[in-house]
Enzyme design. Structure first.
Site, PDB file in Angstrom:
ATOM      1  N   TYR B 297      41.529  45.890  48.403  1.00 55.65           N
ATOM      2  CA  TYR B 297      42.243  44.729  47.865  1.00 55.65           C
ATOM      3  C   TYR B 297      42.055  44.716  46.348  1.00 55.65           C
ATOM      4  O   TYR B 297      40.931  44.654  45.850  1.00 55.65           O
ATOM      5  CB  TYR B 297      41.680  43.459  48.488  1.00 55.65           C
ATOM      6  CG  TYR B 297      42.492  42.220  48.231  1.00 55.65           C
ATOM      7  CD1 TYR B 297      43.230  41.631  49.257  1.00 55.65           C
ATOM      8  CD2 TYR B 297      42.517  41.602  46.986  1.00 55.65           C
ATOM      9  CE1 TYR B 297      43.962  40.480  49.046  1.00 55.65           C
ATOM     10  CE2 TYR B 297      43.255  40.456  46.764  1.00 55.65           C
ATOM     11  CZ  TYR B 297      43.972  39.901  47.795  1.00 55.65           C
ATOM     12  OH  TYR B 297      44.703  38.747  47.591  1.00 55.65           O
ATOM     13  N   TYR B 348      52.367  42.300  45.419  1.00 52.36           N
ATOM     14  CA  TYR B 348      51.220  41.461  45.759  1.00 52.36           C
ATOM     15  C   TYR B 348      51.610  40.542  46.904  1.00 52.36           C
ATOM     16  O   TYR B 348      52.223  39.497  46.699  1.00 52.36           O
ATOM     17  CB  TYR B 348      50.788  40.656  44.532  1.00 52.36           C
ATOM     18  CG  TYR B 348      49.722  39.623  44.808  1.00 52.36           C
ATOM     19  CD1 TYR B 348      48.482  39.997  45.289  1.00 52.36           C
ATOM     20  CD2 TYR B 348      49.954  38.279  44.573  1.00 52.36           C
ATOM     21  CE1 TYR B 348      47.503  39.049  45.542  1.00 52.36           C
ATOM     22  CE2 TYR B 348      48.984  37.323  44.813  1.00 52.36           C
ATOM     23  CZ  TYR B 348      47.751  37.720  45.298  1.00 52.36           C
ATOM     24  OH  TYR B 348      46.787  36.778  45.540  1.00 52.36           O
TER      25      TYR B 348
END
Lengths: 149, 394
Positions: B297, B348
């Site tokens: 991440y 994102y």
């Protein structure tokens, strides 16, 4: 009220809400006194104040007055305003500091009264009081002349 | 009881990705529905097969999804607490539901639409409008200092890492540049302009030491993945991506983490994921050396560095030199990282693109395919507990 410290971000964002555990800190701040939550049983410092000592779960809490001396643990120079309210505040320094006479306790703050580009980790700082509004005073920290530790 | 290899991700789907606000006039539930239907089509399943939802970051309204898409019965609907830190963990939650017999076909989905009132960076500071937050006793120790946005908090960890270990901005840049290279070949990627070191150092500084290219972007879109039992998975359209292990939570001393900054000295300049990494590897019976591709991440470049350390790809403090040696590159790296371009350069969608990429890598169908990839690591965002991670295998 005295003049605000140079480099402190806008007072528009200085809204304070307290509960029965944090109000000790903010009431003392009005009198320009820095206090810290200290476990009355095992002597562990904790900040910000919470209802229990994380070491022994005691609720017996003392509020010693601190010297206001602290050390920069980490920092960022905020150069871009994330909201329009901060347009006139950048650049400003957001820091995490360790309180010298309350080992283990940290605070968010701003490093003020200096060129942001001179701030370093390990720098010695001292509380200065920012009376942002009637009844609302926020501690910020300014460098002292000692050499970095 | 151990989850190991008893459940598998069998379908992945997404919408197109859009720059912030550009997904309108679609609604966020419309985006979610499109991703869910695409994931089911990919799996060779129907919406009538779905009987559960496993979310993170608060999740969606399962009743509304059932009503909108015509799902006959919901048997499981739950979410991890906290935010993007749970992305990988939502797959673990789905596997837990399947293996415990609570549901058979569980969807994890994230739909993100950053319309003007919902911009994350500004949201925490908004004084009015739907995202305005009243001062709380906790936030009163943070927001008056002008610390609002995630970048403010992560820059404090990055600065400390630089101080302790000599990590340089060039190391942050290598994360941004290597992932940008990976995005260049991907049709859906939002950032497809080559990024040079000069470009990186010319970018505006936002929260020093983090500049524009250290930040993820603001984007819209949805990604869904379908998890079912290993037994059922074998009869579906693609080779299963078995859930070897999942872990969520974190070291209690991390506490309030980035919004409190009371983490002890040995944890401060980390991603706060070491405890989860240990649980994950122990449950899976493998280690970092067994991982073929890592989907970390990546909301901020330094957090990729710190995850390399937390997950054992290099020693604490050594991630800067590790990436400088080319170790995270798709082309020739010892551990290719974010082969899809990640949050930084593809889109994102709060970490769910990473799960999709892991599954495609294990099927052998990824656009930037790591040769012979057998085990993929996916992590949720370093931030607040619970953080999460999952190991998938071919």
């Amino acid at each position: 009220m005295s003049p605000r410290p140079a480099g402190a971000p806008t007072a528009d964002i200085a809204n304070i809400s307290a509960d029965s555990w944090t109000e000790h800190f903010w009431r003392a701040a009005r009198d320009h006194i820095l206090v810290c939550a200290l476990c009355g049983d095992c002597g562990t410092y904790r900040m910000p104040p919470t209802p229990f000592c994380p070491s022994c779960n005691s609720q017996n809490t003392e509020w010693p007055e601190l010297s206001g001396r602290a050390t920069v643990y980490s920092f960022t120079v905020v150069r871009h305003p994330v909201t329009p309210e901060l347009n006139d505040s950048v650049p400003y320094v957001v820091a995490v500091i360790e309180l010298d006479d309350a080992p283990g306790a940290r605070l968010f703050t701003n490093i003020v009264e200096c060129d942001p580009d001179t701030v370093v980790i390990g720098q010695a700082v001292q509380a200065v009081w920012d009376d942002v509004a009637d009844g609302v005073t926020i501690p910020r920290f300014a460098p002292v002349s000692d050499p970095p530790r | 009881m151990n989850l190991k290899d008893q459940a598998a991700v069998v379908g992945v789907g997404s919408t197109d990705y859009y720059r912030r606000g550009q997904s309108l006039p679609q609604t966020s539930y419309e985006l979610a529905g499109k991703a869910i239907l695409a994931a089911l089509e990919d799996a060779g399943l129907s919406i009538k097969d779905v009987d559960g939802f496993a979310y993170y970051s608060g999740g969606l309204n399962s009743g509304l999804l059932a009503q909108m898409l015509g799902i006959p019965e919901i048997k499981f609907s739950a979410s991890l607490t906290a935010g993007g830190s749970g992305s990988a963990g939502s797959v673990g939650l789905a596997a837990a539901a399947v293996v415990s017999g609570q549901a058979e076909c569980v969807v994890s989905v994230m739909a993100l639409q950053q319309v003007p009132t919902g911009r994350f960076g500004a949201a925490f500071a908004a004084k009015s409008g739907p995202y305005a937050q009243a001062a709380s006793p906790e936030s009163s120790f943070v927001t008056p200092y002008g610390a609002f946005a995630p970048g403010h908090f992560f820059s404090l960890l990055a600065q400390r890492h630089m101080h302790l270990y000599g990590t340089q901005r060039e190391h942050f840049a290598e994360v941004a540049i290597s992932q940008r290279i990976n995005a260049l070949t991907r049709p859906k990627a939002l950032r497809k302009t080559p990024l040079s070191l000069d470009d990186y150092f010319s970018a505006r500084m936002i929260s020093d030491p983090l500049c524009l290219f250290d930040y993820t972007m603001e984007s819209d879109g949805a990604v869904a993945v379908v998890t079912t039992s290993a037994e059922r998975a074998r009869d579906l359209r693609h080779p299963p991506a078995y859930v070897m292990a999942a872990a969520q939570g974190g070291d209690g001393r991390w506490g309030g983490g980035i919004t409190w900054m009371g983490m002890p000295d040995d944890l401060f300049a980390t991603a706060g994921e070491g405890a989860v990494a240990n649980s994950l590897y122990e449950r899976a019976g493998v280690g970092a050396a067994d991982v073929d591709v890592a989907l970390f991440y990546d909301h901020f470049t330094p957090m990729v560095l710190m995850q390399l350390e937390d997950f054992g790809f290099c020693k604490p403090g050594e991630s800067g030199p590790f990436v400088a040696e080319g170790n995270i590159r798709f082309d020739g790296g010892s551990i290719p990282v974010n082969t899809h371009g990640g949050n930084l350069s593809e889109a994102y969608i709060i970490g769910m693109t990473h799960v999709k990429e892991a599954v495609e890598q294990l099927r052998g169908t990824a656009i930037n395919q790591v040769a012979g990839a057998e085990i993929a690591l996916v992590t949720g965002g370093p931030s607040s507990i619970p953080v999460s991670a999952v190991l998938l295998r071919r």
